[in-house]
Design a protein around this motif. Structure first.
Motif, short mmCIF file in Angstrom:
data_model
loop_
_atom_site.label_atom_id
_atom_site.label_comp_id
_atom_site.label_asym_id
_atom_site.label_seq_id
_atom_site.Cartn_x
_atom_site.Cartn_y
_atom_site.Cartn_z
N ALA A 1 0.81 -1.21 0.00
CA ALA A 1 0.00 0.00 0.00
C ALA A 1 0.85 1.27 0.00
O ALA A 1 0.45 2.29 -0.54
N VAL A 2 2.02 1.21 0.61
CA VAL A 2 2.91 2.37 0.61
C VAL A 2 3.68 2.43 -0.72
O VAL A 2 3.88 3.52 -1.28
N ALA A 3 4.09 1.29 -1.23
CA ALA A 3 4.82 1.26 -2.50
C ALA A 3 3.93 1.76 -3.64
O ALA A 3 4.41 2.48 -4.53
N GLY A 4 2.63 1.40 -3.60
CA GLY A 4 1.72 1.77 -4.68
C GLY A 4 1.66 3.26 -4.98
O GLY A 4 1.97 3.70 -6.10
N PRO A 5 1.30 4.11 -3.99
CA PRO A 5 1.23 5.55 -4.26
C PRO A 5 2.57 6.15 -4.67
O PRO A 5 2.62 7.08 -5.47
N ASN A 6 3.66 5.62 -4.12
CA ASN A 6 4.97 6.16 -4.46
C ASN A 6 5.46 5.71 -5.83
O ASN A 6 6.51 6.17 -6.30
N MET A 7 4.70 4.81 -6.46
CA MET A 7 5.02 4.39 -7.82
C MET A 7 4.11 5.06 -8.84
O MET A 7 4.11 4.71 -10.02
N VAL A 8 3.31 6.04 -8.38
CA VAL A 8 2.38 6.73 -9.28
C VAL A 8 3.12 7.34 -10.47
O VAL A 8 2.74 7.16 -11.63
N GLU A 9 4.21 8.08 -10.16
CA GLU A 9 4.93 8.75 -11.24
C GLU A 9 5.62 7.74 -12.15
O GLU A 9 5.59 7.87 -13.38
N VAL A 10 6.22 6.72 -11.56
CA VAL A 10 6.91 5.70 -12.35
C VAL A 10 5.93 4.97 -13.26
O VAL A 10 6.19 4.77 -14.46
N MET A 11 4.79 4.57 -12.69
CA MET A 11 3.79 3.86 -13.49
C MET A 11 3.17 4.79 -14.53
O MET A 11 2.79 4.34 -15.62
N GLY A 12 3.05 6.08 -14.19
CA GLY A 12 2.55 7.04 -15.15
C GLY A 12 3.48 7.17 -16.35
O GLY A 12 3.03 7.21 -17.52
N GLU A 13 4.79 7.20 -16.08
CA GLU A 13 5.77 7.27 -17.17
C GLU A 13 5.74 5.99 -18.01
O GLU A 13 5.85 6.04 -19.24
N PHE A 14 5.60 4.85 -17.32
CA PHE A 14 5.52 3.58 -18.06
C PHE A 14 4.28 3.55 -18.95
O PHE A 14 4.35 3.15 -20.11
N ALA A 15 3.15 4.01 -18.40
CA ALA A 15 1.91 4.02 -19.18
C ALA A 15 2.05 4.93 -20.40
O ALA A 15 1.66 4.56 -21.51
N THR A 16 2.63 6.10 -20.18
CA THR A 16 2.81 7.03 -21.29
C THR A 16 3.70 6.44 -22.38
O THR A 16 3.45 6.63 -23.58
N SER A 17 4.71 5.69 -21.96
CA SER A 17 5.65 5.10 -22.93
C SER A 17 5.00 4.06 -23.82
O SER A 17 5.51 3.76 -24.90
N ILE A 18 3.88 3.49 -23.37
CA ILE A 18 3.20 2.48 -24.20
C ILE A 18 1.87 3.02 -24.74
O ILE A 18 1.00 2.26 -25.16
N GLY A 19 1.73 4.35 -24.69
CA GLY A 19 0.57 4.98 -25.31
C GLY A 19 -0.69 5.00 -24.48
O GLY A 19 -1.80 5.12 -25.01
N ILE A 20 -0.56 4.90 -23.16
CA ILE A 20 -1.70 4.90 -22.25
C ILE A 20 -1.64 6.17 -21.40
O ILE A 20 -0.55 6.59 -21.01
N PRO A 21 -2.78 6.81 -21.09
CA PRO A 21 -2.76 8.00 -20.23
C PRO A 21 -2.02 7.74 -18.92
O PRO A 21 -2.16 6.67 -18.31
N ALA A 22 -1.27 8.74 -18.49
CA ALA A 22 -0.42 8.57 -17.30
C ALA A 22 -1.19 8.15 -16.06
O ALA A 22 -0.73 7.30 -15.28
N LEU A 23 -2.39 8.73 -15.86
CA LEU A 23 -3.15 8.42 -14.65
C LEU A 23 -3.65 6.98 -14.61
O LEU A 23 -4.04 6.48 -13.55
N ALA A 24 -3.66 6.30 -15.77
CA ALA A 24 -4.08 4.89 -15.79
C ALA A 24 -2.95 3.96 -15.35
O ALA A 24 -3.19 2.78 -15.06
N GLY A 25 -1.73 4.49 -15.29
CA GLY A 25 -0.58 3.66 -14.94
C GLY A 25 -0.73 2.90 -13.62
O GLY A 25 -0.48 1.69 -13.57
N PRO A 26 -1.14 3.58 -12.53
CA PRO A 26 -1.30 2.86 -11.27
C PRO A 26 -2.30 1.71 -11.34
O PRO A 26 -2.20 0.74 -10.58
N PHE A 27 -3.28 1.79 -12.23
CA PHE A 27 -4.26 0.71 -12.34
C PHE A 27 -3.68 -0.51 -13.08
O PHE A 27 -4.20 -1.62 -12.94
N ILE A 28 -2.63 -0.30 -13.87
CA ILE A 28 -1.91 -1.45 -14.43
C ILE A 28 -1.27 -2.23 -13.29
O ILE A 28 -1.32 -3.48 -13.24
#
Length: 432
Positions: A173-200
């Motif tokens: 639960a602590v790792a999840g929110p702190n990975m918001v930016e990382v997952m957002g960048e990953f999502a953007t890199s594969i053509g997905i909106p940044a805010l959807a990254g945490p849901f991946i």
């Protein structure tokens, strides 16, 4: 093995492996320890999945709808979904055991998270809302998993068992929110909106949590606990041991007190927490800062659990219920009066908000477990968690409306003073 708690033949006809647990207190202790280990592992994954919704759910809706007024709707939707899931998971667990009920809940939550990602890609608000409802199953299951550790626990181990399960949630639960930016960048890199990254991340985490329970939670602790309880009940009848007349009244009273405690803490926590990311974004804070604040909040929701469990077992349920109300009040006051530019003030308020919720949930859960029998416990727990989820949904909906028509400060103060209701409730319970 399919198991029905009301099946009278369960005492007379049982396999050898089940009989071995009935006959051996040592095997019962070993099952208790093994169950806690499996629950801990599943909760690590489940916590990561849970964090996505509370961190960016409101922000996705804000972007899609273009207004803050309905920013609390995502929280309301996945808490409504968790209410329905809590009911279903509770009944599945009562009939077939914890393994089936909890695994089904986590896997369903994973499917919902995948739906949120697809909704973000297609900018489909209806799919987003539907997927958030389904995603709520993971949230409900993450909460109900805390009960699994208590199935084989003695009366002096219950709060500690609950807290152990909740502490383990912290890692994900602590790792999840702190990975918001990382997952957002990953999502953007594969053509997905940044805010959807945490849901991946949420989809992966919930599915892994479900698989851990499905594969490893054997033998099922609730099945064993139910049969042991029935055997003891039959032995007491044979020995003509009378049950006190007021036992059922005491049980009902404990369930009511525990339920009220958890409803109030959930309502206050969700209401303030939901609008904090929106409040921060309005005052220039970035996603990384939002993620850090929510990460600290979630850490205080779960990390103090081990010590909370010990305190609940040692100094009593009433004292910790009052502590929950006072802590939530402090959180609301600080959130209301802290400068919106001050990260220290926001972090302090959200940390106290998480801590007060922690006190209330562990104390309330212990009261419910104390007041139920294994043969009906999972069903009752499911019903209680439905009410808790509905309280969260109410807090989510009202938070956006109150903040939009007044301010975040008014919302925070209202939540803080609402938490004071816990003190007269505890006083009333002592006088019963």
């Amino acid at each position: 093995m399919s198991y029905h708690a009301d099946d009278a033949k369960a005492i007379e006809i049982r396999p050898d492996w089940l009989q071995s647990y009935i006959d051996s207190p040592e095997k019962q202790r070993q099952l208790y320890k093994r169950t806690l280990i499996i629950v801990v592992l599943s909760q690590i994954f489940g916590g990561a999945g849970l964090a996505a919704g509370i961190t960016v759910g409101a922000l996705i809706a804000q972007d899609m709808l273009g207004t803050d007024q309905f920013a609390g709707v995502p929280t309301a939707l996945f808490t409504l979904g968790s209410a329905a899931a809590a009911y279903i998971v509770g009944r599945l667990s009562q009939r077939f055991g914890r393994r089936s009920g909890l695994a089904a809940g986590f896997l369903t939550g994973g499917i919902g998270a995948i739906g949120v990602v697809i909704a973000a890609i297609t900018n489909n608000i209806l799919l987003l809302f539907a997927s958030l409802l389904i995603y709520g199953a993971g949230s409900a299951t993450n909460l109900q998993a805390r009960y699994a550790g208590t199935d084989m626990a003695s009366s002096k181990q219950r709060a500690t068992a609950i807290s152990t399960a909740m502490v383990s949630t912290t890692f994900g639960a602590v790792a999840g929110p702190n990975m918001v930016e990382v997952m957002g960048e990953f999502a953007t890199s594969i053509g997905i909106p940044a805010l959807a990254g945490p849901f991946i991340l949420a989809a992966t985490a919930f599915i892994l949590a479900g698989l851990v329970l499905l594969v490893f939670l054997r033998p099922d602790p609730l099945v064993v606990a139910n049969v042991i309880a029935r055997v003891k009940s039959k032995e007491e009848v044979n020995l003509s041991i009378e049950t006190p007349r007021d036992t059922q009244e005491i049980n009902n009273h404990g369930v009511v007190l525990g339920t009220v405690l958890m409803i109030v803490t959930q309502l206050v926590m969700v209401g303030i927490m939901t609008m904090t990311p929106v409040h921060m974004r309005h005052h220039g804070h970035g996603l990384s800062e939002v993620g850090m604040v929510i990460g600290i909040h979630v850490a205080f929701m779960f990390l103090p659990s081990f010590f909370t469990g010990i305190l609940v077992d040692k100094i009593g349920r009433s004292a910790m219920a009052i502590a929950a109300g006072i802590t939530l009040l402090a959180a609301g006051v600080i959130a209301a009066f802290a400068s919106a530019d001050s990260m220290a003030g926001i972090i302090t308020a959200l940390a106290l908000l998480g801590l007060g919720w922690n006190f209330g949930l562990i104390c309330g859960t212990a009261l419910v477990v104390d007041s139920t029998l294994p043969t009906t416990r999972a069903k009752t727990q499911g019903t209680v968690d439905v009410l808790i989820a509905l309280a969260g949904a109410t807090g989510g909906v009202l938070s956006g409306m109150v903040a939009a028509h007044s301010s975040y400060a008014v919302l925070s103060l209202a939540g803080g003073f609402l938490s004071l209701l816990l003190i007269p409730v505890v006083v009333w319970s002592r006088n019963k």
